[in-house]
Design a protein around this motif. Structure first.
Motif, short mmCIF file in Angstrom:
data_model
loop_
_atom_site.label_atom_id
_atom_site.label_comp_id
_atom_site.label_asym_id
_atom_site.label_seq_id
_atom_site.Cartn_x
_atom_site.Cartn_y
_atom_site.Cartn_z
N PRO A 1 0.76 -1.31 0.13
CA PRO A 1 -0.17 0.12 0.02
C PRO A 1 1.03 1.33 0.22
CG PRO A 1 0.05 -0.95 2.13
CD PRO A 1 0.95 -1.78 1.14
N VAL A 2 0.19 2.26 -0.32
CA VAL A 2 1.01 3.66 -0.59
C VAL A 2 0.94 4.41 0.87
CG1 VAL A 2 0.66 5.94 -1.57
CG2 VAL A 2 -0.25 4.08 -2.75
N PRO A 3 2.10 4.77 1.43
CA PRO A 3 2.38 5.46 2.64
C PRO A 3 1.30 6.50 2.91
CG PRO A 3 4.59 5.07 1.35
CD PRO A 3 3.42 4.76 0.57
N PRO A 4 1.01 6.55 4.30
CA PRO A 4 -0.22 7.72 4.41
C PRO A 4 0.37 9.01 4.06
CG PRO A 4 0.49 6.16 6.25
CD PRO A 4 1.30 6.01 5.43
N THR A 5 1.29 9.14 4.00
CA THR A 5 1.75 10.74 3.78
C THR A 5 1.66 10.96 2.22
OG1 THR A 5 4.07 10.00 3.41
CG2 THR A 5 3.40 10.87 5.58
N GLU A 6 1.39 9.83 1.29
CA GLU A 6 1.47 9.98 0.00
C GLU A 6 0.04 9.71 -0.56
OE1 GLU A 6 4.36 8.00 -1.74
OE2 GLU A 6 5.99 9.28 -0.92
N ALA A 7 -0.76 8.72 0.43
CA ALA A 7 -1.99 8.07 0.04
C ALA A 7 -3.19 9.18 -0.44
CB ALA A 7 -2.49 7.27 1.00
N LEU A 8 -4.30 8.81 -1.16
CA LEU A 8 -5.37 9.76 -1.51
C LEU A 8 -6.38 9.37 -0.83
CD1 LEU A 8 -4.93 9.09 -5.53
CD2 LEU A 8 -3.99 10.90 -3.97
N GLY A 9 -6.53 8.52 -0.05
CA GLY A 9 -7.64 8.09 0.95
C GLY A 9 -7.25 7.00 1.84
N GLU A 10 -8.48 6.51 2.32
CA GLU A 10 -8.11 5.20 3.33
C GLU A 10 -7.74 3.94 2.84
OE1 GLU A 10 -8.34 5.96 6.54
OE2 GLU A 10 -8.96 7.91 6.35
N ALA A 11 -8.23 4.07 1.17
CA ALA A 11 -7.76 2.61 0.66
C ALA A 11 -6.19 2.41 0.62
CB ALA A 11 -8.51 2.64 -0.56
N PRO A 12 -5.84 1.04 0.46
CA PRO A 12 -4.45 0.74 0.55
C PRO A 12 -3.81 1.56 -0.66
CG PRO A 12 -5.56 -1.08 1.16
CD PRO A 12 -6.68 0.02 0.72
N GLY A 13 -4.37 1.49 -1.71
CA GLY A 13 -3.81 2.24 -3.11
C GLY A 13 -2.46 1.70 -3.62
N THR A 14 -2.08 2.00 -4.65
CA THR A 14 -0.81 1.61 -5.19
C THR A 14 -0.21 2.90 -6.09
OG1 THR A 14 -1.84 -0.48 -6.01
CG2 THR A 14 0.25 0.21 -7.16
N ASN A 15 1.29 2.83 -5.76
CA ASN A 15 2.00 3.80 -6.30
C ASN A 15 3.19 3.34 -7.40
OD1 ASN A 15 3.69 6.18 -6.79
ND2 ASN A 15 4.40 6.34 -4.81
N VAL A 16 3.08 3.76 -8.46
CA VAL A 16 4.01 3.08 -9.57
C VAL A 16 4.73 4.44 -10.03
CG1 VAL A 16 4.32 2.32 -11.85
CG2 VAL A 16 2.40 1.41 -10.43
N ALA A 17 6.10 4.58 -9.57
CA ALA A 17 7.14 5.47 -9.84
C ALA A 17 7.92 5.29 -10.85
CB ALA A 17 7.81 5.89 -8.59
N VAL A 18 8.28 6.32 -11.72
CA VAL A 18 9.08 6.27 -13.03
C VAL A 18 10.17 7.36 -12.89
CG1 VAL A 18 9.34 5.95 -15.39
CG2 VAL A 18 7.33 5.05 -14.23
N PHE A 19 11.51 6.69 -12.79
CA PHE A 19 12.36 7.64 -12.75
C PHE A 19 13.18 7.59 -14.09
CE2 PHE A 19 16.89 8.07 -12.49
CZ PHE A 19 17.18 9.45 -11.99
N LEU A 20 13.40 8.85 -14.56
CA LEU A 20 14.20 8.87 -15.80
C LEU A 20 15.43 10.18 -15.40
CD1 LEU A 20 11.60 9.67 -18.54
CD2 LEU A 20 12.86 7.60 -18.22
N PRO A 21 16.63 9.91 -15.99
CA PRO A 21 17.73 10.44 -15.48
C PRO A 21 17.55 11.97 -16.58
CG PRO A 21 18.42 8.87 -17.38
CD PRO A 21 16.79 8.62 -16.99
N ALA A 22 18.54 12.86 -15.91
CA ALA A 22 18.45 14.16 -16.56
C ALA A 22 19.35 14.30 -17.76
CB ALA A 22 19.26 15.14 -15.58
N ARG A 23 20.42 13.39 -17.74
CA ARG A 23 21.28 13.29 -18.95
C ARG A 23 21.47 11.71 -19.48
NH1 ARG A 23 23.32 17.09 -15.56
NH2 ARG A 23 23.38 19.04 -16.47
N ALA A 24 21.80 11.54 -20.44
CA ALA A 24 22.16 10.02 -21.14
C ALA A 24 23.26 9.59 -20.39
CB ALA A 24 21.99 10.25 -22.56
N ALA A 25 23.30 8.33 -20.15
CA ALA A 25 24.09 7.62 -19.35
C ALA A 25 25.20 7.32 -20.53
CB ALA A 25 23.78 6.14 -18.85
#
Length: 525
Positions: free
Chosen positions: A501-525
Motif C-alpha cells: 500500500p501507499v504510505p499515509p503521507t502520499e495516499a489519496l484516501g483510506e484505501a491501500p492504493g498503489t504507487n508506480v514511480a518512474v525515474f528518468l535521468p537528467a542526462r543520457a548515461a
C-alpha cells in the motif's frame, strides 16, 4: 619362477622327448635299412654264385661233348666263346660285389673283412682254375685224355671253392639278419624307456604345473562370474608372483574399484532422483505459469479487439450519419478525426509492443520536459477518466528536464494511468505527480490511485508481460502493464518501482492504493 618360464621348460622337455623318440626311430630305421640292404646284397651274391655254378656246369657239359665229338680247336673255341665271356663277366661282378660287401661290413661294424678277403682269394682261385681249364681246353692238342684231364682238374677244384663261397655268403646273411633282430630288440627297449620317461615327465608336468593352474583359473572364473552378477566381495589369494598371481591382484583391485563405483553410482542415482523430482516440480510450476500467461495473452488480444473495435464503431456511425445528411457534419468529422487519431495511437502502441516482443525496441534519446509529457498524457485520457466517474489530479508544476524518448515516455505514463483507472475505479481518484530527485540526477513521475492495492504475492509477477493485477475482473486496455513500462524505462537508463500500500503521507484516501514511480535521468548515461 614365472609361469611362462615353467611352462616353457615343461614344453621344452616334452619336445626333447619327442625329438629323442623321432631321432631313435630315424636312426634305427636307417640302420635296419642298411642291414637289410646288406642282406639283399648277400642274397644277390648267392644268386650270382648259383648262376656261376650253372654256367660252369654248362661249360663242363659243352667241353665234354666237344671232346667226345673230337671237334677241332677252332670249333671248340667257337662253341665256348660266348659261354666263356659270360663266366668271366660273372667273376668280375663277384669281385665287384665282394669289394662292396667289404665296405658294407666296415660301415656296419661287422667283423667280416677277413672272411671277405678269403672269399676274394677263393674267387681268384676259381677264376684261375677256369682260365687254366679254358686255355688247356682251347689248345691245339687233340689228345682226348689230356683235354679230359683239364676238364676234370677244373671240375674237381672249382666245386669245393664254389660251395665254400656260397656257405660263407649264407652265414654272412644270417649274421646280418641276427643283427637286425638284435637291433630291433634294442630299439624296442630304448623306445620303451623313452616312452616311460615321457609318460613320467608328462605326469609330472600335468600334476605339478598344469592342474594347479587349472584350479587357480577356476577360482578366477568364479570371481569373474560373481563380478558379472554385481557381487564385488571378491578376494583371490595373491600368494604367487607369477602371471596368474598378478591377474588375481588386478581382479581384486577391479572388484574394489567396481564396489566403490557402485556406491558412487548409488549416491549419484539418489541425487539424480532428487534433481528429477526438483525439476519435475519446477516443470509443473512452469507449466502452470505458462498456462496463466496463455490465459493472459488471450485476454490481451480480447482487449486489443475491444480497443480497436470501439473507435472503429464510432467512426463508422459518424460516417453513416454524415452520409445521411447530418445537420452538423463538422461535428461528425471532428468525432471521426478524434477517433481515428485515437485508433492511430492504439496501432502505434501495438507496433511498439510487437517490436518490443522481437527485441527491436527503438528509442530516440532527446531532452524533454517530463512534466509537460505527463500533462499531455493525462490530457489524452481525461475524457476516459471522467466517463469512468473518477477524479484525475496532476501535480507537475515547473519544468522537469530529462533525457529519453518523449513518445515512449508518454505511452508509459498513459498505460500506468489506464491501469490505475482500471484497478482503482471504486476509489474514484488518480493522481499524477512529478517530483525532483535529489542531486540533480533526474525526475520521477508517480501514478497513485486509491484502489484496493496489489497483494504481496502478486507484486513480483506484475512486471511479467501480459500479467494483470486482478485476474477476477475483466481486463481493460492493452494489458501491457508494468512489463513493457519497465522495458522502456530501463532502456532509457531509468528505473521503475511499485509500492502497495501507499504510505499515509502520499495516499489519496483510506484505501491501500498503489504507487508506480518512474525515474528518468537528467542526462543520457
Amino acid at each position: 619362477m614365472r609361469l611362462k618360464v615353467r611352462l616353457g621348460i615343461g614344453a621344452a622337455l616334452l619336445g626333447l622327448a619327442t625329438l629323442a623318440t623321432a631321432a631313435l626311430l630315424v636312426v634305427g630305421m636307417a640302420r635296419i635299412g642298411d642291414r637289410l640292404d646288406a642282406a639283399l646284397a648277400a642274397e644277390r651274391r648267392v644268386e650270382r654264385y648259383s648262376a656261376l655254378s650253372t654256367q660252369v656246369s654248362t661249360f663242363l657239359i659243352v667241353a665234354t661233348e666237344s671232346i667226345q665229338t673230337q671237334l677241332s680247336p677252332a670249333q671248340r673255341a667257337d662253341r665256348l666263346e660266348l659261354l666263356t665271356e659270360d663266366i668271366l663277366r660273372t667273376f668280375d661282378r663277384l669281385q665287384s660285389d665282394l669289394a662292396t660287401a667289404v665296405e658294407e661290413a666296415r660301415r656296419l661294424g661287422l667283423d667280416a673283412q677277413s672272411q671277405r678277403a678269403t672269399q676274394s682269394i677263393g674267387i681268384a682261385r676259381m677264376q684261375a682254375l677256369f682260365v687254366a681249364a679254358r686255355d688247356g681246353f682251347l689248345s691245339e692238342t687233340q689228345d682226348r685224355e689230356r683235354l679230359q684231364g683239364f676238364i676234370d682238374i677244373f671240375a674237381t677244384g672249382i666245386d669245393p671253392l664254389l660251395n665254400e663261397a656260397v656257405v660263407t655268403e649264407m652265414r654272412f646273411r644270417e649274421a646280418i639278419l641276427r643283427g637286425i633282430a638284435d637291433l630291433r630288440q634294442r630299439l624296442v627297449l630304448a623306445a620303451g624307456v623313452i616312452a616311460a620317461l615321457t609318460v613320467a615327465l608328462f605326469g609330472l608336468f600335468y600334476l605339478g604345473l598344469v592342474r594347479p593352474q587349472f584350479r587357480r583359473l577356476d577360482l578366477l572364473r568364479d570371481a569373474a562370474r560373481r563380478i558379472g552378477q554385481a557381487d564385488f566381495a571378491v578376494s583371490l589369494p595373491v600368494d604367487r608372483r607369477d602371471e596368474i598371481g598378478h591377474l588375481f591382484a588386478e581382479t581384486n583391485r577391479m572388484a574394489d574399484a567396481l564396489a566403490t563405483r557402485e556406491a558412487s553410482v548409488a549416491d549419484d542415482w539418489a541425487r539424480l532422483n532428487d534433481v528429477v523430482a526438483e525439476r519435475t516440480e519446477a516443470l509443473r510450476a512452469a507449466n502452470e505459469r505458462l498456462s496463466r500467461i496463455d490465459g493472459d495473452r488471450r485476454r490481451f488480444f480480447a482487449d486489443i479487439s475491444h480497443e480497436l473495435r470501439t473507435p472503429l464503431t464510432v467512426i463508422r456511425m459518424e460516417a453513416e450519419l454524415g452520409r445521411a445528411g447530418a445537420p452538423e457534419p463538422e461535428r461528425s468529422f471532428a468525432v471521426i478525426e478524434a477517433r481515428a487519431e485515437r485508433l492511430n495511437r492504439r496501432i502505434d502502441d501495438l507496433l511498439r509492443v510487437a517490436r518490443s516482443e522481437t527485441g527491436q525496441l527503438s528509442l530516440d534519446s532527446t531532452e524533454f520536459d517530463l512534466a509537460e509529457v505527463a500533462r499531455a498524457a493525462t490530457e489524452d485520457l481525461r475524457a476516459e477518466i471522467e466517463s469512468a466517474g473518477m477524479v484525475l489530479t496532476v501535480e507537475a508544476e515547473g519544468s522537469a528536464p530529462v533525457t529519453g524518448d518523449r513518445n515512449w515516455t508518454r505511452q508509459v505514463i498513459s498505460s500506468l494511468v489506464r491501469n490505475a483507472v482500471r484497478h482503482a475505479r471504486g476509489g474514484g481518484q488518480v493522481a499524477v505527480r512529478v517530483t525532483h530527485t535529489g542531486g540533480g540526477n533526474g525526475h520521477t513521475v508517480h501514478v497513485i490511485d486509491n484502489g484496493p492495492g496489489i497483494p504481496p504475492e502478486a507484486a513480483d509477477t506484475l512486471f511479467d508481460r501480459f500479467v494483470q493485477g486482478r485476474s477476477d475482473t475483466r481486463a481493460e486496455g492493452f494489458g501491457i502493464g508494468l512489463a513493457l513500462a519497465r522495458w522502456v524505462v530501463e532502456a532509457q537508463g531509468g528505473a521503475i518501482r511499485l509500492v502497495s500500500p501507499v504510505p499515509p503521507t502520499e495516499a489519496l484516501g483510506e484505501a491501500p492504493g498503489t504507487n508506480v514511480a518512474v525515474f528518468l535521468p537528467a542526462r543520457a548515461a
